[in-house]
Design an enzyme around this catalytic site. Sequence first.
Site, PDB file in Angstrom:
ATOM      1  N   LYS A 199      -6.541   2.826  18.454  1.00  0.00           N
ATOM      2  CA  LYS A 199      -6.550   3.664  17.250  1.00  0.00           C
ATOM      3  C   LYS A 199      -7.963   4.192  16.974  1.00  0.00           C
ATOM      4  O   LYS A 199      -8.159   5.397  16.747  1.00  0.00           O
ATOM      5  CB  LYS A 199      -6.027   2.856  16.054  1.00  0.00           C
ATOM      6  N   GLY A 238       0.841  -1.198   0.000  1.00  0.00           N
ATOM      7  CA  GLY A 238       0.000   0.000   0.000  1.00  0.00           C
ATOM      8  C   GLY A 238       0.872   1.242   0.000  1.00  0.00           C
ATOM      9  O   GLY A 238       1.553   1.547   0.986  1.00  0.00           O
ATOM     10  N   CYS A 263     -10.482   9.477   7.651  1.00  0.00           N
ATOM     11  CA  CYS A 263     -10.449   8.624   8.848  1.00  0.00           C
ATOM     12  C   CYS A 263     -11.584   8.808   9.841  1.00  0.00           C
ATOM     13  O   CYS A 263     -12.208   7.832  10.249  1.00  0.00           O
ATOM     14  CB  CYS A 263      -9.122   8.833   9.561  1.00  0.00           C
ATOM     15  N   GLU A 294      -1.203   3.844  12.870  1.00  0.00           N
ATOM     16  CA  GLU A 294      -0.526   5.089  12.531  1.00  0.00           C
ATOM     17  C   GLU A 294      -1.371   6.270  13.002  1.00  0.00           C
ATOM     18  O   GLU A 294      -2.563   6.309  12.768  1.00  0.00           O
ATOM     19  CB  GLU A 294      -0.310   5.155  11.007  1.00  0.00           C
ATOM     20  N   PHE A 295      -0.708   7.234  13.643  1.00  0.00           N
ATOM     21  CA  PHE A 295      -1.433   8.395  14.181  1.00  0.00           C
ATOM     22  C   PHE A 295      -1.123   9.685  13.435  1.00  0.00           C
ATOM     23  O   PHE A 295      -1.546  10.758  13.859  1.00  0.00           O
ATOM     24  CB  PHE A 295      -1.091   8.572  15.666  1.00  0.00           C
ATOM     25  N   TYR A 350      -1.353   7.386   1.443  1.00  0.00           N
ATOM     26  CA  TYR A 350      -1.049   8.509   2.328  1.00  0.00           C
ATOM     27  C   TYR A 350      -0.294   8.057   3.575  1.00  0.00           C
ATOM     28  O   TYR A 350       0.434   8.835   4.176  1.00  0.00           O
ATOM     29  CB  TYR A 350      -2.343   9.228   2.731  1.00  0.00           C
ATOM     30  N   SER A 354     -15.544  24.606  12.880  1.00  0.00           N
ATOM     31  CA  SER A 354     -15.375  24.571  11.422  1.00  0.00           C
ATOM     32  C   SER A 354     -16.685  24.189  10.757  1.00  0.00           C
ATOM     33  O   SER A 354     -17.682  23.915  11.426  1.00  0.00           O
ATOM     34  CB  SER A 354     -14.297  23.559  11.048  1.00  0.00           C
TER      35      SER A 354
HETATM   36  N1  LIG Z   1      -4.697   8.870   5.570  1.00  0.00           N
HETATM   37  C1  LIG Z   1      -4.313   9.010   6.824  1.00  0.00           C
HETATM   38  O1  LIG Z   1      -3.985  10.099   7.259  1.00  0.00           O
HETATM   39  C2  LIG Z   1      -4.272   7.837   7.753  1.00  0.00           C
HETATM   40  C3  LIG Z   1      -3.654   7.996   9.002  1.00  0.00           C
HETATM   41  C4  LIG Z   1      -3.607   6.901   9.868  1.00  0.00           C
HETATM   42  C5  LIG Z   1      -4.135   5.681   9.482  1.00  0.00           C
HETATM   43  N2  LIG Z   1      -4.719   5.548   8.256  1.00  0.00           N
HETATM   44  C6  LIG Z   1      -5.193   4.222   7.866  1.00  0.00           C
HETATM   45  O2  LIG Z   1      -4.184   3.635   7.014  1.00  0.00           O
HETATM   46  C7  LIG Z   1      -4.788   2.819   5.998  1.00  0.00           C
HETATM   47  C8  LIG Z   1      -4.349   3.311   4.638  1.00  0.00           C
HETATM   48  O3  LIG Z   1      -4.822   4.620   4.454  1.00  0.00           O
HETATM   49  P1  LIG Z   1      -4.315   5.533   3.257  1.00  0.00           P
HETATM   50  O4  LIG Z   1      -4.897   6.869   3.485  1.00  0.00           O
HETATM   51  O5  LIG Z   1      -2.862   5.380   3.102  1.00  0.00           O
HETATM   52  O6  LIG Z   1      -5.043   4.817   2.016  1.00  0.00           O
HETATM   53  P2  LIG Z   1      -4.772   5.025   0.467  1.00  0.00           P
HETATM   54  O7  LIG Z   1      -6.029   4.681  -0.229  1.00  0.00           O
HETATM   55  O8  LIG Z   1      -4.117   6.333   0.229  1.00  0.00           O
HETATM   56  O9  LIG Z   1      -3.670   3.902   0.121  1.00  0.00           O
HETATM   57  C9  LIG Z   1      -3.926   2.542   0.151  1.00  0.00           C
HETATM   58  C10 LIG Z   1      -3.188   1.885  -1.019  1.00  0.00           C
HETATM   59  O10 LIG Z   1      -3.277   0.467  -0.894  1.00  0.00           O
HETATM   60  C11 LIG Z   1      -3.300  -0.082  -2.196  1.00  0.00           C
HETATM   61  N3  LIG Z   1      -3.791  -1.467  -2.154  1.00  0.00           N
HETATM   62  C12 LIG Z   1      -5.026  -1.911  -1.834  1.00  0.00           C
HETATM   63  N4  LIG Z   1      -5.072  -3.241  -1.877  1.00  0.00           N
HETATM   64  C13 LIG Z   1      -3.834  -3.662  -2.236  1.00  0.00           C
HETATM   65  C14 LIG Z   1      -3.254  -4.942  -2.434  1.00  0.00           C
HETATM   66  N5  LIG Z   1      -3.963  -6.071  -2.256  1.00  0.00           N
HETATM   67  N6  LIG Z   1      -1.956  -5.017  -2.804  1.00  0.00           N
HETATM   68  C15 LIG Z   1      -1.229  -3.881  -2.973  1.00  0.00           C
HETATM   69  N7  LIG Z   1      -1.724  -2.644  -2.793  1.00  0.00           N
HETATM   70  C16 LIG Z   1      -3.020  -2.536  -2.421  1.00  0.00           C
HETATM   71  C17 LIG Z   1      -4.194   0.858  -2.957  1.00  0.00           C
HETATM   72  O11 LIG Z   1      -4.011   0.731  -4.353  1.00  0.00           O
HETATM   73  C18 LIG Z   1      -3.776   2.224  -2.391  1.00  0.00           C
HETATM   74  O12 LIG Z   1      -2.808   2.853  -3.201  1.00  0.00           O
HETATM   75  C19 LIG Z   1      -6.289   2.903   6.263  1.00  0.00           C
HETATM   76  O13 LIG Z   1      -6.651   1.812   7.055  1.00  0.00           O
HETATM   77  C20 LIG Z   1      -6.448   4.193   7.039  1.00  0.00           C
HETATM   78  O14 LIG Z   1      -7.573   4.167   7.867  1.00  0.00           O
HETATM   79  C21 LIG Z   1      -4.780   6.594   7.385  1.00  0.00           C
HETATM   80  O1  LIG Z   2      -9.942  21.753  15.821  1.00  0.00           O
HETATM   81  C1  LIG Z   2     -10.139  21.150  14.769  1.00  0.00           C
HETATM   82  C2  LIG Z   2      -9.281  20.131  14.297  1.00  0.00           C
HETATM   83  C3  LIG Z   2      -9.577  19.495  13.105  1.00  0.00           C
HETATM   84  N1  LIG Z   2     -10.682  19.866  12.390  1.00  0.00           N
HETATM   85  C4  LIG Z   2     -10.993  19.162  11.130  1.00  0.00           C
HETATM   86  O2  LIG Z   2     -10.978  17.773  11.373  1.00  0.00           O
HETATM   87  C5  LIG Z   2     -10.570  17.068  10.197  1.00  0.00           C
HETATM   88  C6  LIG Z   2      -9.451  16.107  10.515  1.00  0.00           C
HETATM   89  O3  LIG Z   2      -8.270  16.844  10.816  1.00  0.00           O
HETATM   90  P1  LIG Z   2      -6.935  16.159  11.345  1.00  0.00           P
HETATM   91  O4  LIG Z   2      -7.256  15.253  12.446  1.00  0.00           O
HETATM   92  O5  LIG Z   2      -5.967  17.220  11.600  1.00  0.00           O
HETATM   93  O6  LIG Z   2      -6.430  15.357  10.043  1.00  0.00           O
HETATM   94  P2  LIG Z   2      -6.404  13.814   9.652  1.00  0.00           P
HETATM   95  O7  LIG Z   2      -5.332  13.676   8.644  1.00  0.00           O
HETATM   96  O8  LIG Z   2      -7.769  13.348   9.308  1.00  0.00           O
HETATM   97  O9  LIG Z   2      -5.888  13.057  10.968  1.00  0.00           O
HETATM   98  C7  LIG Z   2      -6.744  12.324  11.839  1.00  0.00           C
HETATM   99  O10 LIG Z   2      -6.985  11.048  11.325  1.00  0.00           O
HETATM  100  C8  LIG Z   2      -5.788  10.276  11.105  1.00  0.00           C
HETATM  101  C9  LIG Z   2      -6.210   9.001  10.418  1.00  0.00           C
HETATM  102  O11 LIG Z   2      -6.633   8.019  11.295  1.00  0.00           O
HETATM  103  C10 LIG Z   2      -5.088  10.069  12.439  1.00  0.00           C
HETATM  104  O12 LIG Z   2      -3.928   9.287  12.232  1.00  0.00           O
HETATM  105  C11 LIG Z   2      -4.749  11.419  13.050  1.00  0.00           C
HETATM  106  O13 LIG Z   2      -4.156  11.234  14.321  1.00  0.00           O
HETATM  107  C12 LIG Z   2      -6.031  12.229  13.188  1.00  0.00           C
HETATM  108  O14 LIG Z   2      -5.733  13.534  13.665  1.00  0.00           O
HETATM  109  C13 LIG Z   2     -10.184  18.141   9.184  1.00  0.00           C
HETATM  110  O15 LIG Z   2     -11.250  18.352   8.296  1.00  0.00           O
HETATM  111  C14 LIG Z   2      -9.953  19.370  10.051  1.00  0.00           C
HETATM  112  O16 LIG Z   2     -10.165  20.548   9.344  1.00  0.00           O
HETATM  113  C15 LIG Z   2     -11.521  20.874  12.839  1.00  0.00           C
HETATM  114  O17 LIG Z   2     -12.512  21.200  12.196  1.00  0.00           O
HETATM  115  N2  LIG Z   2     -11.221  21.491  14.017  1.00  0.00           N
END
Ligand SMILES: NC(=O)c1ccc[n+]([C@@H]2O[C@H](COP(=O)([O-])OP(=O)(O)OC[C@H]3O[C@@H](n4cnc5c(N)ncnc54)[C@H](O)[C@@H]3O)[C@@H](O)[C@H]2O)c1
Ligand SMILES: O=c1ccn([C@@H]2O[C@H](COP(=O)(O)OP(=O)(O)O[C@H]3O[C@H](CO)[C@@H](O)[C@H](O)[C@H]3O)[C@@H](O)[C@H]2O)c(=O)[nH]1
Length: 464
Positions: A222, A10, A278, A162-163, A13, A271
């Site tokens: 998480k 994967g 997430c 991941e946070f 992001y 907001s």
């Molecule tokens: N985006 C965030 O800020 C964030 C933060 C913390 C945790 N998470 C969690 O992390 C996970 C991933 O989130 P993301 O935002 O990176 O998702 P994303 O959609 O950006 O990336 C996931 C990737 O996995 C690939 N994929 C799916 N199935 C596959 C397979 N079988 N083999 C190889 N590749 C494959 C997809 O093509 C895609 O590019 C989710 O569970 C999400 O909840 C996301």
């Molecule tokens: O005081 C606040 C803080 C955030 N937001 C909104 O809330 C959403 C989420 O913001 P933020 O949490 O900063 O971004 P994410 O990338 O979604 O991160 C959250 O989601 C991730 C995916 O699980 C976690 O890893 C992070 O710890 C958690 O903060 C956005 O639309 C922000 O604009 C507000 O409106 N007011």
Amino acid sequence: MKIKNICCIGAGYVGGPTMAVIAEKCPGVKVTVVDINEKRIKQWNDPDVEKIPIYEPGLSSIVKETRDKNLFFSTDVDKAIDEADMIFISVNTPTKTYGIGKGMAADLKYIELCARQIAAVAKNDKIVIEKSTLPVRTAAALKNILDNTGNGVKYQILSNPEFLAEGTAVEDLKSPDRVLIGGDIESEEGREAMEALVNIYASWVPKEKILTTNVWSSELSKLTANAFLAQRVSSINAISELCEKTGADVNEVAKAVGMDSRVGPKFLKASVGFGGSCFQKDILNLVYIARTYNLQEVADYWEQVIIMNDHQKRRFAANMVQTMYNTVAGKKIAILGWAFKKDTNDTRESAAIYVADYLLNEQAEIVVYDPKVTEEQIYSDLDYLGSRSGDANRKGVTVVKSSYEACDNAHAIAVLTEWDEFKQLDWKKIYDQMLKPAFLFDGRRLLEPKTKKEIGFEFYAIGN
Ligand SMILES: NC(=O)c1ccc[n+]([C@@H]2O[C@H](COP(=O)([O-])OP(=O)(O)OC[C@H]3O[C@@H](n4cnc5c(N)ncnc54)[C@H](O)[C@@H]3O)[C@@H](O)[C@H]2O)c1
Ligand SMILES: O=c1ccn([C@@H]2O[C@H](COP(=O)(O)OP(=O)(O)O[C@H]3O[C@H](CO)[C@@H](O)[C@H](O)[C@H]3O)[C@@H](O)[C@H]2O)c(=O)[nH]1
């Protein structure tokens, strides 16, 4: 156990930035990020590092330093699995759109596919790490799939949620509040696997910030962390509506409340509603899990966070219509900002999508400007909602390349993402270009009200 070879399935992001930082901090470890999405991998390998598929401050320079040294991006999933001692699963876990749990539960089909692929390919023992956000007890399912292949390979499953937050991913990864590692603390092999992962992070994270727990606590922490964060936003947003009725100012209330050290000042910014991939997905998942255990009150309690958020997005758009004499039909409305927050090109669940959709239903003509989001993405977000045909979305929405172009001849402006550049705009120039009365709706409390009112704007801000 010394880890030499890491694979991450994967390249999204989470997978991309997380592995880039591991590669930077552990130069002796080879890190390969794989994905089935060929376009994405091609972008990660683009000779111009500014063209990598994810915009995060500081990310391109790390990729530039490490790529093709000890960081690799590839579509050859089998090869990377085969070579790795440690495999992170970082695939998407969206809300299910079909079948049991539709609209609530996490869709685990991508996770299961990864487990099956690992089981099919692996020839030597592996540590498999849940990096994706998963329902509590998913590790048991993974273990079942992996252990039932009969080829003698031994697996240790760890949970390492991941946070990071988008827009600050690199900063968050480099100095995290904590790193959480859940594993089988009861067994020698489990403890060894956990230690191997602790050692990776200990290359740059102080040991006291690396927390080890049992797997279920880690998985549930998480979901709980996101639920708490989102709850704070919904709480302050609920108060923002009361402020608008009573003459209190939500920023002043938030400051007064947040100065109590037991509450703290962060995540109290009112907001137009939280977005991102997430919060909603993870709370729905938590609600679903609580319902499966028949914990109705627990489920209802957390569901209210989502209900409040949907209300906030809807009421912002409804207030725009009401303020503009109950009709926006044929009126040009400029939307400044489409990303779900500043400093990211991610638009998943962005409030802007829902506000635009509401206004399109009211037959407004929408013009959008966002510094990082592409036109293709904006149309795809609206098409995904399915409220109208793709043609109707393209007819109703124009995407432009600057704020000034968006606001030219507009009846109203809605600021929906808190991009810094919107604060620096020449608002007098914008006012002069607009139809009068010129309405300005600030969904982010980004702009200073007094000066905007002095220019002549009819100015409205959340919670003011
Ligand atoms: N985006 C965030 O800020 C964030 C933060 C913390 C945790 N998470 C969690 O992390 C996970 C991933 O989130 P993301 O935002 O990176 O998702 P994303 O959609 O950006 O990336 C996931 C990737 O996995 C690939 N994929 C799916 N199935 C596959 C397979 N079988 N083999 C190889 N590749 C494959 C997809 O093509 C895609 O590019 C989710 O569970 C999400 O909840 C996301
Ligand atoms: O005081 C606040 C803080 C955030 N937001 C909104 O809330 C959403 C989420 O913001 P933020 O949490 O900063 O971004 P994410 O990338 O979604 O991160 C959250 O989601 C991730 C995916 O699980 C976690 O890893 C992070 O710890 C958690 O903060 C956005 O639309 C922000 O604009 C507000 O409106 N007011």
